[in-house]
Each structure stands twice: as structure tokens, then as C-alpha cells.
Design an enzyme around this catalytic site. Structure first.
Site, PDB file in Angstrom:
ATOM      1  N   ASP A 199       5.762   2.866   2.457  1.00  0.00           N
ATOM      2  CA  ASP A 199       4.857   1.754   2.741  1.00  0.00           C
ATOM      3  C   ASP A 199       3.907   2.201   3.848  1.00  0.00           C
ATOM      4  O   ASP A 199       4.312   2.388   4.989  1.00  0.00           O
ATOM      5  CB  ASP A 199       5.678   0.538   3.187  1.00  0.00           C
ATOM      6  N   HIS A 200       2.627   2.342   3.493  1.00  0.00           N
ATOM      7  CA  HIS A 200       1.657   2.912   4.428  1.00  0.00           C
ATOM      8  C   HIS A 200       1.354   1.976   5.596  1.00  0.00           C
ATOM      9  O   HIS A 200       0.730   2.381   6.583  1.00  0.00           O
ATOM     10  CB  HIS A 200       0.365   3.252   3.688  1.00  0.00           C
ATOM     11  N   ARG A 201       1.772   0.709   5.517  1.00  0.00           N
ATOM     12  CA  ARG A 201       1.572  -0.201   6.650  1.00  0.00           C
ATOM     13  C   ARG A 201       2.475   0.179   7.820  1.00  0.00           C
ATOM     14  O   ARG A 201       2.165  -0.122   8.973  1.00  0.00           O
ATOM     15  CB  ARG A 201       1.870  -1.640   6.227  1.00  0.00           C
ATOM     16  N   ILE A 208       4.339   3.468   7.835  1.00  0.00           N
ATOM     17  CA  ILE A 208       4.470   4.923   7.961  1.00  0.00           C
ATOM     18  C   ILE A 208       3.139   5.583   7.626  1.00  0.00           C
ATOM     19  O   ILE A 208       2.523   5.273   6.599  1.00  0.00           O
ATOM     20  CB  ILE A 208       5.572   5.437   7.017  1.00  0.00           C
ATOM     21  N   PRO A 238       0.862  -1.193   0.000  1.00  0.00           N
ATOM     22  CA  PRO A 238       0.000   0.000   0.000  1.00  0.00           C
ATOM     23  C   PRO A 238       0.895   1.240   0.000  1.00  0.00           C
ATOM     24  O   PRO A 238       1.310   1.725   1.041  1.00  0.00           O
ATOM     25  CB  PRO A 238      -0.798  -0.139   1.298  1.00  0.00           C
TER      26      PRO A 238
END
Length: 565
Positions: free
Chosen positions: A537-539, A541, A359
């Protein structure tokens, strides 16, 4: 006789699977239920042999030590009663018919006993399937097959569920009354089974046959209710070399998690657990890609016989996209030609495919590097005399490496189970370098401890090795973060792809002179602005942290003296 839960090692556990049914004849130590806690998955064996008369738990129930799981009727008591009744009946019949009847020899008597032991043929109706009607998706047995009680023999599907219909008794399939695709309803006759004969002692001559059968492949189905010929419980087949090591098999819960998008029945899930097979990697051969036991065996055999592909061949890994259409029709597609990808491009494709699963978000910002560029202009003459090319990239690497020490979450990796992050204590900075064959990413190790001059030297050395195709594997391993600079190639911004397993990458586009408002002077001034693009990586950050980090890097680049503080 009550079969109770043993010491589980925990206060209570949840019933995940019930492995027997009322009417089953089980042997001592046959597994009857599967219990799961937050610590382990345990199969509970029966403490006695007999016929299951009652099941006192249901899936999802919480059980503790001493709780009654099932009730069984002792096999010994049942056999004694049957034998006594049979002897009395035979004796009375002999007296009534003819006391002087000739006596049969032993062989004839044994053959007569065999015939008498065979059961009658019975037509069975479908049980309550939970809906008014459903479609027969698959018939899992054939006429002549020997089935055990509760073995799955029919798969029916409705718009609400998929249900496996078990065999109502053990025996031989004489007739199948439905076909695949038929619509069936509750209570409809669907199969004729000739019941199995009463088990009896085998003569010595049959022992050899039994031993011969042991050398043959395992039968299509498994029976939990039949004891082994030796009187001891049957042992599960030893896992092949492709199965998980001892103590490392997939638990039932893990297999069930993987089955969210996998079409397979309970028996197949159990076998997958026993073999240690990742069932998501198995291709189903039945209707609607349903996975059968044979598919699991074929998967294991394939893993045993197939050699690991060479690393270079990994470029053929599918991206998950559908196949290209047939482009041979010139009237539709026009003229085409085929060009081979370079070896470097083929190797990079599997790594790029990982981005499909990340993501990823990109944060944009601008850094005023006017003063930094003046400093670089003052230093580059002396550096050039020493054979060192001082580019703005060296300043970007230094500023970013320092920022990563202050924001270590960007210098980390997400654990495989998605429960932890692994923080890197050193900054190994990957530098994307374009070559004629494609993009390579050599690594500057421990960039946080190096000055701008040393970083500029290593950038030049690595770039030269990349262009001359002399980079070693060691030169390209261990990066914790990556910078991709497009230098003077043009463009106002771009979205670089995170290089998994890293969680961030910083892109730098071409710096341009732009009018910037000077609030103190109340006027616009020409300033050299560098576009920055941080993909993350939105998981790991979130957006706020990404904005803060990008602005922090921009601030350091605007005044490199801050790094010295």
C-alpha cells in the site's frame, strides 16, 4: 439591537454558514450563524427576538467574543407602533363614515379582522444570479404552497455554478412564471406570492386545530424565522435510532467534505448534520440526482425498516463497474451458460473489491536459495519420519516474519483518518491456500517466536483443515501480513493483491535453475533462484523501503543462518 458573539471557548472561529437574512423575523435562541474552529463546530443562537436589519459578518470571516454578528429591530417596538397607527386610522375612518353605523357582533368583527390581515399579491423578480443567464434546473415549490422568507424555491444552473433562489417573502405561492428548462436572466419576473397576514392571537377553537397539526408529519420545509405557537423557540426533531448518538453527529465541516461529489443544497446539508446521516450514502431523486430533504427522510426510514443482510449476502456488493450488457442475443454474443459461484467465492468478492481503493505497487526481486534448498534436503527425511512435511514455504515464513520485526512498518495498518499507522507487535502470518472451492487464508499466530519446524507443522495442519473444509473463524482472523506461494504451479512472477487492512503481501513463484555470474570465479554458475513479488500500500510504504525490504527477505532466504544472529 446588536447581537454579539458569545464566549466561544477559543480566541477566534471562522463563519461557516449564515443562517438568517436581512428581513427575517427571528425568535430568541434561533440559530443565526455557524462558527467553526479546529476544535469544534458551534451554532450561535440569537440573544433577542426581532427583525434582522443588518448582517455584519460574511462567510469565511474570523470572529471573536463580543464581535457584533447581526443587528435586529425589536419585535415589541415594531408591534406597538403598528398597533397604534392601526387604531388611529380605524377610529378616524369610523368617524368620517357614519357614527350611527350598526355594531358588528364579535364573530363578524373577528372575520373582518382576518380578512384585513391578509397581505397583497406581489410579483417578484430574480435577484442577481452572477451570470447573464442560466437555466431553471428545478422548481422546488408548487402553486398553493406556503413558503417562508429565504426558503429555497428555485434552482438555476449555469456552466459555472448551481444557485438556489430563496423566497423574497413569506406567504402563499399564487403563480409560478417560469418552467423547468427555461433560460432566465437577472431581473426577470419568476413568481407571484400573496404575503402572509399579520400574526394575531388564535381563539380557543383554533388551539385544537394546532394540536391536530402537531400530530401530522413535519412540513416539507423548515422556517427559521417563525416562532413556535407557544411562544418558545421550536425544537429540532429528535434524531431517529439510525442517527448518530448524542455528541457523535457529523459536524458541518465533515458534511461539507462529504459533499464534494454530492449534489445537495445548504438546507439539506444542515438537515443531514442534524440527523447524523452520511449524505454520501443517500440517493437523490430530483433532477441530476439532486438530494432533497425527502430523500434524507426516506433514507432514515429505510435504515429503520431494513434488516442487516447476512454476511454471506455481502458477496452481492457491487464492484462499482457498470452492468453487463444484455447477452441474450446469440448472433452477437454466441451461446452462453450460467454457473453459480461457490459460497467461498461470493464471500471473498467484497474483500477483493477493497483493492480498488488501494494505491498498490509491486516490487520484484530474486533470492538465491541454492544453499537453503540443500539444507531442506538434509532435514526433510527426518521431518517426514515425524510426519512433518518440510517445504520451502516454512523457510519463507520464518525469514519474512523476522524481516517484519526489523521493518515494523510493513506489519502495520493505516488508521481510518489517514493520520497514523497502527504497528503490530506480533507477526500473525496469513498463508494463502488454494482449495477446490477457492482461496482461503488461514493464519499462523506469533510466527516471529516459532522455529522452522513448528511453522512447518502448523502449515501442514492448516492446509489439511482448509482442504477438508474444517477451518474455523478463529483460524482465519488477525493476520498482519500475508504470503502467497504458487509453489510448483509455474509462472515466473505475479502481482499479489494486498489483503486490506494489511499494507503488504509477499508472493513467491516457482524456483528455477538459472545461470548466475560468480564474480570471484569469473564464471557463470547454475543457481536455484526464487522469484519474489512484494505488493504494498503506497500510502504507508514508499518504493525505496519496499526495495530494501524485499532484498532483505531475499538475503535471509539465501542464508537462513542470518536469522540466528
Amino acid at each position: 439591537m446588536d447581537i454579539k458573539a458569545p464566549d466561544l471557548g477559543v480566541d477566534s472561529a471562522e463563519v461557516s454558514e449564515i443562517m438568517v437574512a436581512v428581513g427575517d423575523v427571528i425568535a430568541k435562541d434561533d440559530n443565526i450563524v455557524l462558527l467553526e474552529s479546529d476544535k469544534a463546530s458551534v451554532e450561535v443562537p440569537s440573544s433577542a427576538a426581532g427583525k434582522v436589519t443588518k448582517i455584519n459578518v460574511a462567510i469565511g470571516d474570523q470572529v471573536s467574543e463580543g464581535m457584533v454578528l447581526i443587528e435586529v429591530e425589536s419585535a415589541d417596538a415594531s408591534d406597538d407602533n403598528d398597533d397604534t397607527a392601526e387604531e388611529v386610522t380605524d377610529s378616524e375612518q369610523a368617524d368620517d363614515n357614519n357614527e350611527d353605523a350598526p355594531v358588528e357582533d364579535d364573530a363578524d368583527a373577528e372575520e373582518a379582522t382576518d380578512d384585513a390581515g391578509e397581505g397583497a399579491s406581489t410579483t417578484h423578480a430574480l435577484p442577481d444570479i452572477g451570470v447573464d443567464e442560466a437555466q431553471v434546473a428545478e422548481i422546488m415549490v408548487s402553486v398553493g404552497d406556503t413558503v417562508s422568507a429565504d426558503e429555497s424555491i428555485l434552482l438555476i444552473e449555469s456552466d459555472k455554478a448551481s444557485v438556489e433562489v430563496p423566497a423574497p417573502e413569506a406567504g402563499v405561492v399564487e403563480k409560478i412564471l417560469v418552467n423547468a428548462g427555461d433560460t432566465v436572466a437577472n431581473g426577470q419576473d419568476f413568481i407571484v406570492i400573496k404575503a402572509a397576514g399579520t400574526p394575531k392571537a388564535k381563539p380557543k377553537a383554533d388551539t385544537a386545530k394546532t394540536e391536530d397539526k402537531a400530530d401530522k408529519p413535519a412540513p416539507k420545509t423548515e422556517s427559521k424565522s417563525q416562532p413556535a405557537p407557544t411562544g418558545e423557540p421550536e425544537q429540532a426533531p429528535a434524531p431517529t435510532s439510525t442517527a448518530a448518538p448524542a455528541g457523535k453527529k457529523l459536524s458541518e465541516a465533515e458534511v461539507n467534505e462529504k459533499l464534494v461529489d454530492v449534489y445537495a443544497g445548504p438546507a439539506v446539508r444542515k438537515l443531514a448534520r442534524q440527523l447524523g446521516v452520511d449524505i454520501t450514502q443517500v440517493k437523490g431523486s430530483a433532477l441530476n440526482d439532486r438530494i432533497l430533504k425527502e430523500d434524507l427522510f426516506a433514507h432514515v426510514k429505510n435504515r429503520l425498516t431494513t434488516q442487516q443482510a447476512a454476511p454471506a449476502a455481502q458477496g452481492a456488493v457491487s464492484s462499482g463497474l457498470p452492468k453487463l450488457p444484455d447477452m441474450s442475443n446469440v448472433e452477437i454474443w454466441g451461446e452462453t451458460e450460467t454457473q453459480d459461484l461457490s459460497r467461498l467465492q461470493k464471500v471473498s468478492i467484497p474483500q477483493l473489491n477493497y483493492n480498488t481503493y488501494l494505491p498498490q505497487v509491486t516490487q520484484f526481486d530474486l533470492s538465491d536459495i541454492t544453499e537453503t534448498e540443500k539444507l531442506r534436503g538434509e532435514l526433510k527425511g527426518d521431518m517426514k519420519a515425524q510426519g512433518i512435511g518440510l517445504t520451502i514455504l516454512a523457510f519463507i515464513v520464518k525469514a519474512t516474519a523476522y524481516a517484519l520485526t526489523q521493518h515494523p512498518r510493513f506489519n502495520s495498518h493505516l488508521s481510518d483518518d489517514n493520520t497514523q499507522i497502527i504497528l503490530r507487535k506480533s507477526v500473525n502470518m496469513g498463508i494463502a491456500v488454494a482449495t477446490d472451492d477457492g482461496l482461503v487464508v488461514p493464519v499462523i499466530k506469533n510466527a516471529q517466536d516459532k522455529g522452522i519446524k513448528q511453522i512447518a507443522i502448523e502449515i501442514g495442519e492448516l492446509a489439511g483443515k482448509a482442504r477438508d473444509k474444517k477451518l474455523t473463524t478463529k483460524d482465519m482472523q488477525g493476520a498482519s501480513f500475508t504470503i502467497s506461494s504458487q509453489g510448483i504451479l509455474g509462472g515466473t512472477s505475479f502481482t499479489p493483491l494486498v489483503n486490506w487492512p494489511q499494507v503488504g503481501i509477499l508472493g513467491a513463484s516457482e524456483a528455477t535453475m538459472q545461470p548466475v555470474w560468480n564474480d570471484a570465479k569469473q564464471t557463470f554458475e547454475p543457481r536455484l533462484m526464487l522469484p519474489l513479488s512484494l505488493s504494498y500500500d503506497h500510502r504507508v510504504i514508499n518504493g525505496a523501503d519496499a526495495a530494501v525490504f524485499t532484498r532483505y527477505v531475499a538475503t535471509l532466504l539465501a542464508d537462513p543462518r542470518r536469522i540466528l544472529l
